[in-house]
Structure formats: structure tokens, C-alpha cells
Design a protein around this motif. Structure first.
Motif, PDB file in Angstrom:
ATOM      1  N   GLU A 182       0.815  -1.210   0.000  1.00  0.00           N
ATOM      2  CA  GLU A 182       0.000   0.000   0.000  1.00  0.00           C
ATOM      3  C   GLU A 182       0.851   1.263   0.000  1.00  0.00           C
ATOM      4  O   GLU A 182       0.463   2.287  -0.574  1.00  0.00           O
ATOM      5  N   ALA A 183       2.010   1.195   0.632  1.00  0.00           N
ATOM      6  CA  ALA A 183       2.863   2.380   0.749  1.00  0.00           C
ATOM      7  C   ALA A 183       3.639   2.682  -0.522  1.00  0.00           C
ATOM      8  O   ALA A 183       4.302   3.717  -0.606  1.00  0.00           O
ATOM      9  N   ALA A 184       3.559   1.812  -1.531  1.00  0.00           N
ATOM     10  CA  ALA A 184       4.369   2.003  -2.737  1.00  0.00           C
ATOM     11  C   ALA A 184       4.014   3.302  -3.453  1.00  0.00           C
ATOM     12  O   ALA A 184       4.903   4.041  -3.892  1.00  0.00           O
ATOM     13  N   GLN A 185       2.721   3.602  -3.596  1.00  0.00           N
ATOM     14  CA  GLN A 185       2.284   4.790  -4.324  1.00  0.00           C
ATOM     15  C   GLN A 185       1.866   5.935  -3.404  1.00  0.00           C
ATOM     16  O   GLN A 185       1.461   6.987  -3.888  1.00  0.00           O
ATOM     17  N   GLY A 186       1.930   5.733  -2.107  1.00  0.00           N
ATOM     18  CA  GLY A 186       1.519   6.766  -1.162  1.00  0.00           C
ATOM     19  C   GLY A 186       2.668   7.635  -0.715  1.00  0.00           C
ATOM     20  O   GLY A 186       3.813   7.503  -1.173  1.00  0.00           O
ATOM     21  N   SER A 187       2.371   8.534   0.198  1.00  0.00           N
ATOM     22  CA  SER A 187       3.406   9.397   0.769  1.00  0.00           C
ATOM     23  C   SER A 187       4.271   8.601   1.738  1.00  0.00           C
ATOM     24  O   SER A 187       3.856   7.586   2.283  1.00  0.00           O
ATOM     25  N   THR A 188       5.476   9.080   1.934  1.00  0.00           N
ATOM     26  CA  THR A 188       6.415   8.382   2.801  1.00  0.00           C
ATOM     27  C   THR A 188       5.984   8.486   4.256  1.00  0.00           C
ATOM     28  O   THR A 188       5.688   9.580   4.751  1.00  0.00           O
ATOM     29  N   HIS A 224      12.552   0.951  -0.722  1.00  0.00           N
ATOM     30  CA  HIS A 224      12.532   2.334  -0.221  1.00  0.00           C
ATOM     31  C   HIS A 224      11.175   2.660   0.413  1.00  0.00           C
ATOM     32  O   HIS A 224      10.596   3.722   0.169  1.00  0.00           O
ATOM     33  N   THR A 225      10.670   1.758   1.232  1.00  0.00           N
ATOM     34  CA  THR A 225       9.349   1.954   1.817  1.00  0.00           C
ATOM     35  C   THR A 225       9.304   3.181   2.714  1.00  0.00           C
ATOM     36  O   THR A 225       8.308   3.909   2.733  1.00  0.00           O
ATOM     37  N   THR A 226      10.350   3.432   3.468  1.00  0.00           N
ATOM     38  CA  THR A 226      10.402   4.602   4.352  1.00  0.00           C
ATOM     39  C   THR A 226      11.368   5.657   3.824  1.00  0.00           C
ATOM     40  O   THR A 226      11.769   6.540   4.575  1.00  0.00           O
ATOM     41  N   GLY A 227      11.741   5.568   2.535  1.00  0.00           N
ATOM     42  CA  GLY A 227      12.684   6.518   1.956  1.00  0.00           C
ATOM     43  C   GLY A 227      12.021   7.437   0.956  1.00  0.00           C
ATOM     44  O   GLY A 227      10.873   7.874   1.130  1.00  0.00           O
ATOM     45  N   SER A 228      12.721   7.713  -0.133  1.00  0.00           N
ATOM     46  CA  SER A 228      12.247   8.650  -1.153  1.00  0.00           C
ATOM     47  C   SER A 228      11.001   8.115  -1.837  1.00  0.00           C
ATOM     48  O   SER A 228      10.968   6.973  -2.301  1.00  0.00           O
ATOM     49  N   ALA A 229       9.954   8.949  -1.909  1.00  0.00           N
ATOM     50  CA  ALA A 229       8.712   8.531  -2.561  1.00  0.00           C
ATOM     51  C   ALA A 229       8.917   8.361  -4.063  1.00  0.00           C
ATOM     52  O   ALA A 229       8.348   7.450  -4.680  1.00  0.00           O
ATOM     53  N   LEU A 272      10.651   2.099  -8.345  1.00  0.00           N
ATOM     54  CA  LEU A 272      10.933   0.680  -8.112  1.00  0.00           C
ATOM     55  C   LEU A 272       9.664  -0.159  -8.172  1.00  0.00           C
ATOM     56  O   LEU A 272       9.689  -1.301  -8.637  1.00  0.00           O
ATOM     57  N   ALA A 273       8.543   0.405  -7.719  1.00  0.00           N
ATOM     58  CA  ALA A 273       7.290  -0.351  -7.747  1.00  0.00           C
ATOM     59  C   ALA A 273       6.799  -0.558  -9.175  1.00  0.00           C
ATOM     60  O   ALA A 273       6.180  -1.586  -9.478  1.00  0.00           O
ATOM     61  N   ASP A 274       7.061   0.408 -10.055  1.00  0.00           N
ATOM     62  CA  ASP A 274       6.618   0.286 -11.437  1.00  0.00           C
ATOM     63  C   ASP A 274       7.561  -0.557 -12.290  1.00  0.00           C
ATOM     64  O   ASP A 274       7.265  -0.830 -13.453  1.00  0.00           O
ATOM     65  N   ARG A 275       8.685  -0.931 -11.734  1.00  0.00           N
ATOM     66  CA  ARG A 275       9.651  -1.727 -12.495  1.00  0.00           C
ATOM     67  C   ARG A 275       9.118  -3.137 -12.707  1.00  0.00           C
ATOM     68  O   ARG A 275       8.531  -3.735 -11.805  1.00  0.00           O
TER      69      ARG A 275
END
Length: 679
Positions: A169-175, A218-223, A229-232
Motif C-alpha cells: 500500500e505504501a508504494a504509491q503513497g506518501s512516505t 525504499h518503503t520509508t525513503g524517497s517517494a 521501483l514499484a513500477d519496475r
């Protein structure tokens, strides 16, 4: 030979030496052995795997020393002599593999170590010998079970699955922080299994689990990095190989991390649109604009197939005649290269772009069709599909932008204080610097251009182009003024008695007389006429003559009211401020806006004598004046010196140069003088 199990202890020619479980040794011929009716291979010896090259790294020194000590004894049991023994060393009688069985050798080693003060049984020697055969020397030190363990330890699989959903869920959301992810994991467990059905482990266990599940995401890093990375794709990356200049080119646009000073003093960032050739890594063109539009992409195409001329002040080392490019051979084919800079002219075959509305617009597609270019948009949110241009834009930031006055960094966290107060370049000056830097880029060795047979050497884009043009050839594409007009955006309008109206602006010319109130004959467009226009210069438009061919240049009827050309941005902004104004009022308002913007903001001493511009007014005026016309002005396209609007010739001839009223001073009233006049 007695029946039972035998172990092959030696082979010499066609003779095999066998040892039974009691240690009795028998020699038998290989043919006789294989022909025996009761012969059967019970267990074939497997090849010992190659041990790790650094098996004892990370272990305590005492543990590593003990493992090496055990290796000396186990190797002596297996081979008869300890490791690193001098050549020609004969084994001890009790360890000779040619005479003594493996079981007897293990028993002898157990007796030797027990007598030396290391009590050990023969079965323990057997276990160590098997670990050594399976795992090498590390088997002598690591006594832990080789039973596979779960990748997530002892954590409940339901907790693992819930946290995996929270990370997804956090992939496309804010950090967010890890604490939020732990809370979200509990919420998912409660929704799926009920309140209190699944207990969360300790916080330390949750942190370890999160570290495993979010590795590389990068779940808690750069959005931005997390979304990329999620779209890869999950599978291996594929890459299309380009072996000729122009075979595959990529285009993209991004804000440039440099503040520029616009004409009215407003400091703002601009957009950079660039194109790169994949085969040679050549940056064929890059343009700077306050806001990127589809016409900018079309202009970029025109600049790609047009030589870059040498500018005043450029070093002669940047000329094509001084570069690695085959200048003399190309000059015989294309005379335009005589005074060109060291940037190759590349005709695109395929252009890869993203899903930005600038690149997928009808205007840009029409430009690609006009030049015979294959248009290839990437999938949505798939920037990796055009990684070369993405990397090039990053190189502009590190190799060019950060050396320019007014560099802001790529985010607010990296921006310094009072950057806008630095001496900033204008847009045109910065474009000039960028064009010069691109020529320098062409002569710089590129890490992606290496010879497969000599990987230690890097080639520059110009050197790579010179090598590939020998096999691919070169075909010049000379664009005329009409070709530039073809690259501009188009609209369809009717030709009325007063001319052509576009966005409340009226365009007219005497050459339009035969076409007034006539049908174009283009049935698919409802008999309207095709008109091309430049968003950055609304002073003229071009009408395609569907009857005789060619273009008819029309000038704006209110052009005499505005000294400088301005674009759609200023016109639309003024229309919003004066929604009910006539065309003349709008033209006067735009001219007044540009005139006041050119004067700058009012000083404190004369604040009442001159109205102040709003921030929006200054920005619109400055961006408009900083955008030069992107099409060449040919002699036939220039407005004639005596060109005026219809019905206003007399007024134009008699009009003064400045619309300033005559000032008549008012006399001072004197009552005594007035009294004398009565007498």
C-alpha cells in the motif's frame, strides 16, 4: 572372494583392490569382477564439492583455528597424509588407503587422538569426516543444523502477509515511518481475522521483519524512488540494440534546477526538453522554455536535423572541422556543415517518449509523420523504458546546472538561502550556455561507449558517430521555411470577409481576397481552412492554400498597437482580467502590461505615480518576452513597412509617433489684475 560388501580402495590398470568390512584385502580383475553374477554397485562415490574460497571469514579466531586443526586429521584419514605434506611423503601404516579400510583408519585416528589427550570416538570421527566431505573446512567449525529455516524466522505467517500488504500500500503513497506500518499491519490483521485473533510480535521482531520485506523498495525513503521501483517489471530487463545513428532516439522534458532572471526581474525555473541518440549518446538538441508545449517538441525535431552554427565567442576547438567527426566527407554531402559546431546532424527513425501530453499531442504526432519518424510512447509510469534520456537529464544537473549561477538543487532540502538574489542569467543567455555545453558533451568520453574488445577505453559521442556513420551512411535533411511552418500546431477556421479569427484575434492580408467566404474543399474538416500558428508569437499565422498550394502569411490587425510580439500566455492572462473587453481594449491592455513590466516595479519615491504590477502579471509578461519566435522569419513572412489594418490607413499615416496630449498651462488667478482689466 568372500561374499558381502567390499570397498574399492585402489585401481591399478585392470586390477581392482577391494577391502571387506573386516579389513581383508583382495585383488581381482576388472573383467572378472564385472562378470560375476552377484556383482552390484551399492553406492557410487559422489564428487566432493569445491569448498568456499573464504570459508572461515567472520568466525572467531579460536573457532577458525580449531577447524583448521581438525582438517589436518580428517584429511589424513581420507588420503593417508595430512594436507600440505611434502611431495613423496609416505602414509603411516595405519592410514595407508591402499592397505587399510576407511573404517579402520577412522578407528586408528580416534585411538591416536584419545592417547594424545583428546578423547573422541570413532563414530565422532565418522561424522566429522562426512561434514568435511559435504561442506569443506567450514564443516569442522559450524556445528549448527543445516535444516532450512524460514526466511522470516519464527514470525506468524499471518503477520508476515499483513505487513506485506502494508508495504504494498505504501508504494504509491506518501512516505511514512515504520511506526505507521506497524499500526497498519495491526489494522489489516484486525480486519481480516478479527480483533485480538493474531498477536503482533515484539517491536524488535517487527523491525527485523520490516527490514526483510522492504529490502530494495525504499518503503520509508524517497517517494519518487519508491514509485519507480514499484513500477519496475518483475522479469529481466530487455534492451533494444541500436547500431546506427538515429535508429533509436529518446526525448523527455524536465524542470532545470537553475533560476533564470526574466525580463521584469522575476526569478523562476524553466523547463528543458532534450533528445539523445541511443547508438552514439549524442545530445542532438535541447531547448529551454518557461513552460513546455507541444510546439517545443516539434522545434526540437527541427533542431535535431539542422546543424548547430558556431556562435561568436565560441572557441575554435568546438568547430566541427576541429572535431573527431568526418568533416570533409560530410561537407561534400551537406554544405550546411561548413560553419557548424561539433554536433552531428542525426535524422531520427524512431523516437521514444513518455506519456506526457506534450509528446502524445496531435501536433507532435503530425510532426513525426511529416519527417517520417516512428512515434513510440512508453507504457504509463515506465521511465526505465527510456533510461538513456533520463540519465542524460541527470548528467545535465551534475555536469552543467550545478556550475551555473542560480543553481537550486533538485529539491527544496538542497536549496541554499537567497538563491534568487544571485546574479542570474537570462533565458536566452542560459540557452546559449547550454548549446555550448552540448558541443562540449559531444567530445567528452562516455562510460556507455566502450569497445567490447578493449573495455578499458571509452569513446566520445562524436567518435562513436564517426565510426557508425561509415557503415550507416549520412543523408542530409534540409528544412526550408515551409518545413518549419509544417512543424507548428494547426487549427481549422473559416475565412470570413474580415479575415480569420483565432482566440478573438483577427488576422488578414490582401493575399486572402480570393479565398474570402470560400470553401476549402476539405470535406473531412467541414470545408474549413488549415491554419498554423506559433504560440510564442501571435503576430502572424499561416493559412494553407488548398487550391494553389503553399502558405499565405496573415498578420494580426492590431499589430500596430503592440511594439513587441507576445504569446498565448500573455493574451490568455489578459483575457481573464478583462473578460468583457473588445479586441482593441485587449490589445491596449497587453501592450500596457508589457510596457509596465519593462519599466519594472515602482520605487517607493513615486509609488503613487505608477501602478504596481501583481506577481502574476510580472511572471506572465516576463515569460512571454523571454520566449522568442521558434520559426525563422523569411523575407516574404515579414510584415511590409506600410502594412496597416484595413480601414485605418488614413489614421495610421496622420497618427503621431507618441499618443501624448498637448499640455496647456493654466494661468494663475490675480484679483488685482482682473480689477484693472475692468477699467
Amino acid at each position: 572372494m568372500a561374499e558381502g560388501l567390499h570397498t574399492v580402495i585402489a585401481v591399478s590398470g585392470t586390477t581392482v583392490r577391494l577391502a571387506d568390512t573386516d579389513g581383508a584385502v583382495t585383488d581381482i580383475g576388472l573383467i572378472e569382477l564385472s562378470a560375476a553374477e552377484d556383482f552390484e554397485v551399492v553406492r557410487a562415490s559422489s564428487r566432493t564439492p569445491v569448498p568456499p574460497t573464504t570459508p572461515l571469514e567472520g568466525l572467531p579466531e579460536a573457532v577458525a583455528a580449531e577447524a583448521l586443526w581438525w582438517e589436518q586429521h580428517i584429511v589424513e584419514v581420507l588420503r593417508g597424509v595430512p594436507p600440505q605434506a611434502p611431495a613423496g611423503t609416505r602414509p603411516k601404516p595405519e592410514y595407508d588407503p591402499a592397505v587399510v579400510s576407511l573404517t579402520r583408519r577412522e578407528q586408528a585416528k580416534a585411538a591416536e587422538l584419545t592417547a594424545a589427550g583428546w578423547p573422541v570416538t570413532a563414530s565422532a570421527i565418522t561424522k566429522r569426516r562426512r561434514r568435511y566431505e559435504a561442506r569443506g573446512v567450514v564443516g569442522m567449525a559450524d556445528h549448527r543444523s543445516t535444516k532450512p529455516v524460514s526466511a522470516h524466522g519464527r514470525v506468524d505467517p499471518l503477520v508476515v502477509e499483513a505487513m506485506r500488504k502494508a508495504v504494498a500500500e505504501a508504494a504509491q503513497g506518501s512516505t511514512r515511518t515504520a511506526t505507521y506500518l506497524f499500526w497498519r499491519t495491526g489494522q489489516i490483521l484486525e480486519a481480516d481475522h478479527g480483533r485480538g485473533a493474531v498477536e503482533l510480535p515484539s517491536q524488535r521482531s517487527l523491525y527485523r521483519l520490516l527490514e526483510k520485506l522492504s529490502a530494495g523498495k525504499h518503503t520509508t525513503g524517497s517517494a519518487r524512488t519508491r514509485r519507480s521501483l514499484a513500477d519496475r517489471p518483475d522479469g529481466p530487463f530487455g534492451e533494444r540494440t541500436a547500431v546506427a545513428p538515429g535508429e533509436l532516439m529518446q526525448m523527455d522534458s524536465t524542470p532545470l534546477d537553475v533560476l533564470v532572471r526574466l525580463d521584469d526581474g522575476v526569478a523562476t525555473r524553466v523547463d528543458m526538453t532534450g533528445m539523445i541518440d541511443v547508438a552514439t549518446r549524442s545530445v542532438t538538441a535541447a531547448v529551454l522554455r518557461p513552460t513546455t508545449k507541444s510546439v517545443d517538441a516539434s522545434v526540437l525535431l527541427a533542431r535535431t536535423v539542422t546543424p548547430e552554427p558556431m556562435r561568436p565567442g565560441w572557441a575554435q576547438a568546438l568547430a566541427m572541422s576541429r572535431s573527431a567527426l568526418p568533416f570533409r566527407r560530410l561537407l561534400d554531402i551537406d554544405a550546411r556543415l561548413e560553419h557548424a559546431a561539433a554536433r552531428p546532424v542525426i535524422v531520427p527513425e524512431t523516437i521514444v517518449v513518455d506519456q506526457g501530453k506534450v509528446f502524445i499531442s496531435r501536433n507532435f504526432r503530425a510532426s513525426c509523420n511529416f519527417l517520417g519518424i516512428n512515434f513510440q510512447p512508453v507504457h504509463d509510469a515506465s521511465g526505465w523504458e527510456k533510461g538513456h534520456i533520463e540519465r542524460m537529464l541527470g548528467s545535465v544537473g551534475t555536469l552543467f546546472a550545478q556550475f551555473v549561477a542560480g543553481y537550486t538543487g533538485f529539491n527544496a532540502e538542497r536549496r541554499g538561502r537567497h538563491v534568487e538574489q544571485q546574479p542570474l542569467w537570462s533565458l536566452l543567455e542560459l540557452q546559449e550556455l547550454l548549446d555550448e555545453w552540448i558541443v562540449v558533451w559531444q567530445s567528452r568520453p562516455h562510460d556507455g561507449l566502450r569497445d567490447p574488445l578493449h573495455p578499458g577505453r571509452m569513446f566520445s559521442p562524436n567518435e562513436k558517430y564517426a565510426a557508425l556513420v561509415e557503415t550507416a551512411g549520412y543523408v542530409p535533411v534540409a528544412l526550408s521555411a515551409d518545413d518549419y511552418i509544417e512543424l507548428l500546431p494547426a487549427t481549422w477556421r473559416a475565412i470570413n470577409a474580415y479575415g480569420v479569427k483565432i482566440k478573438h484575434r483577427t488576422y488578414d492580408d490582401q493575399a486572402l481576397n480570393p479565398l474570402r467566404q470560400q470553401r476549402s474543399g476539405v470535406k473531412d474538416r467541414k470545408d474549413l481552412w488549415e491554419i498554423h500558428y506559433d504560440p510564442y508569437d501571435v503576430s502572424r499565422v499561416w493559412v494553407r492554400d488548398h487550391w494553389k498550394g503553399g502558405w499565405i502569411t496573415l498578420f494580426w490587425k492590431q499589430l500596430h498597437r503592440v511594439a513587441a510580439p507576445f504569446g498565448e500566455l500573455a493574451w490568455d492572462h489578459t483575457r481573464r482580467t478583462l473578460p468583457g473587453g473588445s479586441e482593441e481594449q485587449l490589445a491596449d491592455a497587453v501592450a500596457d502590461l508589457l510596457r509596465r513590466a519593462h519599466q519594472g516595479p515602482a520605487d517607493s519615491g513615486d509609488a503613487g505615480s505608477r501602478p504596481r504590477l501583481s506577481r502574476r502579471d510580472r511572471r506572465v509578461a516576463a515569460r512571454t518576452k523571454s520566449s522568442p519566435p521558434s520559426t525563422p522569419i523569411t523575407p516574404e513572412a515579414r510584415p511590409p513597412a506600410d502594412h496597416v489594418a484595413d480601414g485605418e490607413a488614413d489614421q495610421a499615416d496622420d497618427a503621431p509617433e507618441e499618443n501624448v496630449a498637448q499640455v496647456i498651462p493654466m494661468p494663475i488667478f490675480d484679483p488685482f489684475t482682473e480689477a484693472d482689466k475692468r477699467w
